[in-house]
Design a protein around this motif. Structure first.
Motif, PDB file in Angstrom:
ATOM      1  N   PRO A 151       1.132  -0.786   0.069  1.00 33.79           N
ATOM      2  CA  PRO A 151       0.000  -0.434  -0.002  1.00 33.79           C
ATOM      3  C   PRO A 151       0.946   1.223   0.078  1.00 33.79           C
ATOM      4  CG  PRO A 151      -1.200  -1.582   1.544  1.00 33.79           C
ATOM      5  CD  PRO A 151       0.746  -1.917   0.754  1.00 33.79           C
ATOM      6  N   ASP A 152       0.642   2.766  -0.803  1.00 34.09           N
ATOM      7  CA  ASP A 152       0.948   3.348  -1.047  1.00 34.09           C
ATOM      8  C   ASP A 152       1.574   4.072   0.442  1.00 34.09           C
ATOM      9  OD1 ASP A 152       0.944   3.587  -3.320  1.00 34.09           O
ATOM     10  OD2 ASP A 152      -0.703   5.552  -3.780  1.00 34.09           O
ATOM     11  N   ASP A 153       0.473   3.778   1.587  1.00 36.03           N
ATOM     12  CA  ASP A 153       1.045   4.622   3.029  1.00 36.03           C
ATOM     13  C   ASP A 153       2.228   3.907   3.381  1.00 36.03           C
ATOM     14  OD1 ASP A 153      -0.420   2.950   3.099  1.00 36.03           O
ATOM     15  OD2 ASP A 153      -1.576   3.340   5.484  1.00 36.03           O
ATOM     16  N   GLN A 154       2.695   2.130   2.664  1.00 35.93           N
ATOM     17  CA  GLN A 154       3.211   1.919   3.890  1.00 35.93           C
ATOM     18  C   GLN A 154       4.743   1.679   2.902  1.00 35.93           C
ATOM     19  OE1 GLN A 154       2.430  -2.091   5.317  1.00 35.93           O
ATOM     20  NE2 GLN A 154      -0.093  -1.106   6.300  1.00 35.93           N
ATOM     21  N   LYS A 155       4.924   2.257   1.476  1.00 32.18           N
ATOM     22  CA  LYS A 155       5.729   1.955   0.797  1.00 32.18           C
ATOM     23  C   LYS A 155       7.455   2.316   1.201  1.00 32.18           C
ATOM     24  CE  LYS A 155       4.313   1.533  -3.507  1.00 32.18           C
ATOM     25  NZ  LYS A 155       3.100   1.809  -4.503  1.00 32.18           N
ATOM     26  N   LYS A 156       6.924   4.483   2.152  1.00 30.36           N
ATOM     27  CA  LYS A 156       8.102   4.807   2.713  1.00 30.36           C
ATOM     28  C   LYS A 156       8.830   3.818   3.453  1.00 30.36           C
ATOM     29  CE  LYS A 156       9.808   9.360   2.365  1.00 30.36           C
ATOM     30  NZ  LYS A 156       8.665  10.393   1.633  1.00 30.36           N
ATOM     31  N   PHE A 157       8.121   2.868   4.315  1.00 35.09           N
ATOM     32  CA  PHE A 157       8.607   1.845   5.338  1.00 35.09           C
ATOM     33  C   PHE A 157       9.375   0.730   5.057  1.00 35.09           C
ATOM     34  CE2 PHE A 157       7.854  -0.992   8.463  1.00 35.09           C
ATOM     35  CZ  PHE A 157       8.697  -0.204   9.945  1.00 35.09           C
ATOM     36  N   ILE A 158       8.925   0.471   3.772  1.00 34.09           N
ATOM     37  CA  ILE A 158       8.759  -0.590   3.476  1.00 34.09           C
ATOM     38  C   ILE A 158      10.980  -0.758   2.783  1.00 34.09           C
ATOM     39  CG2 ILE A 158       8.855  -2.941   2.034  1.00 34.09           C
ATOM     40  CD1 ILE A 158       7.063  -3.284   4.292  1.00 34.09           C
ATOM     41  N   GLU A 159      10.438   0.684   2.190  1.00 36.25           N
ATOM     42  CA  GLU A 159      11.512   1.060   1.307  1.00 36.25           C
ATOM     43  C   GLU A 159      12.039   1.772   2.230  1.00 36.25           C
ATOM     44  OE1 GLU A 159      10.655   4.209  -1.158  1.00 36.25           O
ATOM     45  OE2 GLU A 159       9.760   2.671  -2.213  1.00 36.25           O
ATOM     46  N   ILE A 204      18.062  -3.899   5.659  1.00 40.04           N
ATOM     47  CA  ILE A 204      18.677  -5.303   5.224  1.00 40.04           C
ATOM     48  C   ILE A 204      19.361  -5.739   4.412  1.00 40.04           C
ATOM     49  CG2 ILE A 204      17.809  -7.033   4.513  1.00 40.04           C
ATOM     50  CD1 ILE A 204      14.888  -6.764   5.515  1.00 40.04           C
ATOM     51  N   GLU A 205      19.593  -4.585   3.150  1.00 37.21           N
ATOM     52  CA  GLU A 205      20.536  -4.411   2.238  1.00 37.21           C
ATOM     53  C   GLU A 205      21.754  -3.999   3.069  1.00 37.21           C
ATOM     54  OE1 GLU A 205      19.240  -2.206  -1.267  1.00 37.21           O
ATOM     55  OE2 GLU A 205      18.160  -3.851  -1.933  1.00 37.21           O
ATOM     56  N   ASP A 206      22.038  -2.824   3.585  1.00 37.61           N
ATOM     57  CA  ASP A 206      23.316  -2.433   4.681  1.00 37.61           C
ATOM     58  C   ASP A 206      23.876  -3.637   5.223  1.00 37.61           C
ATOM     59  OD1 ASP A 206      22.379  -0.279   3.341  1.00 37.61           O
ATOM     60  OD2 ASP A 206      22.612   0.949   5.655  1.00 37.61           O
ATOM     61  N   GLU A 245      11.817  -0.830  13.592  1.00 36.61           N
ATOM     62  CA  GLU A 245      11.100  -0.091  14.111  1.00 36.61           C
ATOM     63  C   GLU A 245       9.559  -0.643  15.045  1.00 36.61           C
ATOM     64  OE1 GLU A 245      10.440   4.247  13.107  1.00 36.61           O
ATOM     65  OE2 GLU A 245      12.605   3.973  11.944  1.00 36.61           O
ATOM     66  N   PRO A 246       9.248  -0.682  16.024  1.00 37.99           N
ATOM     67  CA  PRO A 246       7.588  -1.081  15.676  1.00 37.99           C
ATOM     68  C   PRO A 246       6.635  -0.636  15.100  1.00 37.99           C
ATOM     69  CG  PRO A 246       8.630  -0.078  18.116  1.00 37.99           C
ATOM     70  CD  PRO A 246      10.272   0.627  17.151  1.00 37.99           C
ATOM     71  N   CYS A 247       5.940  -1.187  14.197  1.00 39.38           N
ATOM     72  CA  CYS A 247       5.830  -1.089  13.207  1.00 39.38           C
ATOM     73  C   CYS A 247       3.641  -1.550  13.085  1.00 39.38           C
ATOM     74  CB  CYS A 247       6.108  -1.146  12.254  1.00 39.38           C
ATOM     75  SG  CYS A 247       6.245  -3.172  12.061  1.00 39.38           S
ATOM     76  N   THR A 248       2.901  -1.070  13.014  1.00 35.71           N
ATOM     77  CA  THR A 248       1.672  -1.863  12.844  1.00 35.71           C
ATOM     78  C   THR A 248       1.429  -2.414  11.245  1.00 35.71           C
ATOM     79  OG1 THR A 248       0.902   0.097  12.127  1.00 35.71           O
ATOM     80  CG2 THR A 248       0.703   0.051  13.992  1.00 35.71           C
ATOM     81  N   GLY A 249       2.326  -2.284  10.420  1.00 37.32           N
ATOM     82  CA  GLY A 249       2.290  -2.449   9.144  1.00 37.32           C
ATOM     83  C   GLY A 249       1.996  -3.710   9.296  1.00 37.32           C
ATOM     84  N   SER A 250       1.727  -4.379   8.032  1.00 38.35           N
ATOM     85  CA  SER A 250       1.686  -6.232   8.133  1.00 38.35           C
ATOM     86  C   SER A 250       3.139  -6.706   7.907  1.00 38.35           C
ATOM     87  CB  SER A 250       0.831  -6.175   6.027  1.00 38.35           C
ATOM     88  OG  SER A 250       0.384  -6.981   5.631  1.00 38.35           O
ATOM     89  N   VAL A 251       3.422  -7.393   7.922  1.00 43.11           N
ATOM     90  CA  VAL A 251       4.755  -8.287   8.451  1.00 43.11           C
ATOM     91  C   VAL A 251       4.904  -8.675   6.665  1.00 43.11           C
ATOM     92  CG1 VAL A 251       5.275 -10.086  10.398  1.00 43.11           C
ATOM     93  CG2 VAL A 251       4.724  -8.383  11.091  1.00 43.11           C
ATOM     94  N   ILE A 289       7.020  -7.307   4.549  1.00 45.58           N
ATOM     95  CA  ILE A 289       7.427  -7.450   4.779  1.00 45.58           C
ATOM     96  C   ILE A 289       9.095  -8.698   4.985  1.00 45.58           C
ATOM     97  CG2 ILE A 289       9.858  -6.406   6.914  1.00 45.58           C
ATOM     98  CD1 ILE A 289       7.416  -4.629   8.188  1.00 45.58           C
ATOM     99  N   THR A 290       8.324  -9.348   5.170  1.00 46.39           N
ATOM    100  CA  THR A 290       9.243 -10.566   5.461  1.00 46.39           C
ATOM    101  C   THR A 290       9.224 -11.079   3.384  1.00 46.39           C
ATOM    102  OG1 THR A 290       6.436 -12.295   5.470  1.00 46.39           O
ATOM    103  CG2 THR A 290       7.727 -11.487   7.657  1.00 46.39           C
ATOM    104  N   TYR A 291       7.984 -10.661   3.023  1.00 44.62           N
ATOM    105  CA  TYR A 291       8.550 -11.300   1.289  1.00 44.62           C
ATOM    106  C   TYR A 291       9.522 -10.510   0.870  1.00 44.62           C
ATOM    107  CZ  TYR A 291       8.515 -10.827  -3.441  1.00 44.62           C
ATOM    108  OH  TYR A 291       8.731 -11.157  -5.014  1.00 44.62           O
ATOM    109  N   LEU A 292      10.463  -9.612   1.582  1.00 44.73           N
ATOM    110  CA  LEU A 292      11.382  -8.905   1.505  1.00 44.73           C
ATOM    111  C   LEU A 292      12.674  -9.567   1.460  1.00 44.73           C
ATOM    112  CD1 LEU A 292      10.481  -5.755   2.271  1.00 44.73           C
ATOM    113  CD2 LEU A 292      11.031  -6.122  -0.980  1.00 44.73           C
TER     114      LEU A 292
END
Lengths: 429, 429
Positions: free
Chosen positions: A174-182, A188-190, A203-209, A212-215
């Motif tokens: 979702p758009d509003d989560q893109k920034k966080f995921i990026e 993770i790459e670092d 960071e604690p996040c309410t976004g769907s896990v 993230i796990t996909y990445l």
């Protein structure tokens, strides 16, 4: 021995061992009530046919909770010529396991509760510390939940079963989560580039896990709410996956709880003794296996399917367990020789602790031993000890013919009949 | 103060006094469960109309037991400018009173029980030591039983209201009891002739007592099972009869038990405050008065008939009592000044003891005080203390228009509205 939720796991092997080594078992249940309709005496009316009794109990007794289960195991010591017994008092309560688990409703009958209260029954042990349980369907559903969770986790790329290179269709973020995921991807790459750091705390996040796990291609999620990402090699990943599965299995075992004891009793194939036992067995099937079948013949099939066929219920007209125990010490019976195993509480029949399930099971066992030994007095030469496995006892098994041991009120009258007409002990049904 | 069966009678006057002297009362109940159908959140859905909520609660909540009743009385001390509060925690259980008394069945919901267990709730206090109660119909029936027993006793000639000479048709005595009765008659005649002996102890007998009592012209039966016959004069007989009636009245009072506290609350006409109070009031009516009426308008009539009309329920969307209490300490509200009365336990709001009914009632009272005082801030000159009896509070009484105090989640938003448009506090329904 008192078994509650907190010491259940530690004592389970002791229970299994006691069942395994035993010659026979005695059980007894305490309930939150007996009848939500007719009076208790009308419900357990001695003149009913077995089918009538089954129907009445099914209709009026099954909404109550079996909340104390007494198990007494008896093992004969040939050298000492006495039985060694181990008694267990299990406190049982359907504590909800998680948000998805069944929220059981059960009925209490104030007269039954008051009766137990007067016996000193400890309700806190039930309601605060009772051992949970699941019936077969609930256990199946919980297993499915775990499987689903695991396959979801796999599907979303926790990689437990996926190679890092396996092609997958990306999840739409979702758009509003893109920034966080990026930002997370960057972090993770670092982490993967940086040889010095081993883990990364998000960071604690309410976004769907799952997004993230996909990445996470080469990393392992340690916690689900507060995410820590660590670099792991293939071996470490497998070890952690196994750890997680073991933990899940343990949680599942905890939830199945007391049902495991019931399964062990059933699977042991041991003779099980009870006093007015139909109610106990019906509750046991209903609470720990499956809904009760429509009629008695089906019920018999179910109990035999769960290896509960070797049952001996005492059906004693108007004779309480306490009275029976006293009678069976007197001529023509003889008091049984029974001792508690080391480390197990000993019961004193003089200071009656009746209506603690474990004690009632114990007394029931004593009665059985007296009656079984009594059968030996008709053999020549006379036999003082008749094993629970003896052919002499077999005719009384509660097999498909629903044979029950009955002791008549007026014992002298029936002692004049000879085996095989079942002296002092009669077949009914 | 913890009130259980054994200390109930001794503390009843303290309870009456606390209610009588108070400015207002706060109540709260703990239940053996909330819903036997929909989930609790669906049951107490904030979007339901009052009628819908009433119907849902009536259908799905009334089979549970109200087993802890918290009562907190608040009395304003003008000199000290603070409230003095007395809190009571009543444990309640429908212990059967005698063989004829109602054998109540109630449902337990495992999630509710588990929730209370986690709060340290003591179930033994309920099930072993709970105070009994009767609803109005049960109380009426019990009174009738006593009256019937008394008139039977009179009819059979216990002589409490009969002169020794009154003519009566003799009872037919069964043949097998004739000898025994004749012997008793002889013994009684001896007793009456003999000036030295004052009483006569009969042999234990299974024979019908009424046949014997018929024969007792000048004597008084002391015990009903094990009969002792004493010579008494008219005065002594009256004294004993009064004693017996007083004992019966005491037994009846014991059986009515906790309902007496509810009657006292209702009869006091005091303002009663509660949090999400509909459920508490419904259980109170259902358990201690009469079955619930079919619809909400009739329910309102019933509650007003039992003087439960001056009720203020807080209806707070998604706001827990604990959260509410914290908010009502902050601007624009001010923390209320409340102290425990001497000899009463003080509650510490910092170490939350939520979900003990007495504590929840206490917190509810604190919230009310904050809100009532807040109303005073809109007066000029500003008033720091607004009494529960103030005209300012009256519009919020839960009278026939079912007016309720509501605190909105977003307090700052509503503080901009002015009285009489109900600032920070809104009328609904």
């Amino acid at each position: 021995m008192e078994v509650i939720r907190s010491n259940f796991k530690d004592n389970l092997n002791k229970v299994y061992e006691a069942i395994e080594e035993s010659d026979f078992l005695a059980i007894d249940g305490e309930f939150s009530g007996i009848s939500d309709g007719p009076s208790v005496s009308a419900l357990t009316n001695g003149f009913d046919t077995p089918e009538e009794r089954y129907q009445k109990l099914k209709k009026h007794s099954m909404d109550f909770l079996l909340f104390q289960f007494g198990l007494c195991t008896f093992k004969y010591d040939d050298a000492e010529e006495k039985y060694i017994m181990k008694s267990f008092n299990f406190y049982i309560f359907p504590k909800p396991f998680n948000r998805n688990s069944p929220d059981v409703k059960f009925v209490c009958q104030s007269s039954s509760i008051d009766f137990l209260a007067n016996q000193g029954f400890d309700f806190n042990k039930v309601f605060r510390n009772g051992i949970p349980y699941l019936n077969q369907e609930e256990e199946r559903q919980l297993r499915e939940q775990y499987d689903e969770k695991r396959s979801q986790a796999n599907g979303a790329g926790s990689l437990s079963y996926l190679s890092p290179s396996s092609a997958k269709c990306p999840v739409t973020i979702p758009d509003d989560q893109k920034k966080f995921i990026e930002k997370v991807v960057e972090q993770i790459e670092d982490l993967l580039k940086n040889e010095e750091s081993e883990s990364l705390e998000l960071e604690p996040c309410t976004g769907s896990v799952s997004e993230i796990t996909y990445l996470l291609k080469n990393v392992f999620i340690l916690k689900e709410r507060y995410i820590v990402i660590s670099k792991v090699d293939e071996e470490e990943r497998k070890r952690r996956e196994q750890q997680k599965q073991a933990k899940e299995q343990e949680e599942l075992n905890d939830a199945v709880g007391f049902s495991r004891v019931v399964h062990a009793i059933a699977n042991s194939g041991k003779l099980v003794i009870g006093h007015n036992m139909l109610l106990d067995v019906m509750h046991t099937i209903h609470q720990f296996y499956c809904p009760l079948p429509d009629d008695l013949s089906e019920f018999k099939e179910v109990t035999s399917c769960y290896s509960f066929s070797k049952l001996i219920p005492f059906i004693i007209n108007n004779t309480s367990l306490a009275e029976l125990e006293k009678r069976l010490k007197e001529v023509p019976f003889s008091p049984p020789k029974v001792e508690s195993a080391e480390g197990f509480p000993s019961y004193d029949t003089a200071s009656e602790q009746l209506h603690e399930a474990g004690y009632d099971a114990y007394i029931t066992g004593l009665c059985f031993i007296s009656m079984a030994n009594f059968l030996g007095s008709f053999l020549s030469p006379r036999k003082n000890h008749v094993s629970a496995r003896s052919k002499l006892v077999e005719p009384f098994f509660n097999n498909e013919n629903q044979v029950c041991l009955t002791v008549w009120r007026n014992l002298p009258m029936v002692t004049s009949i000879q085996i095989p007409q079942n002296v002092g002990i009669d077949m009914v049904g």
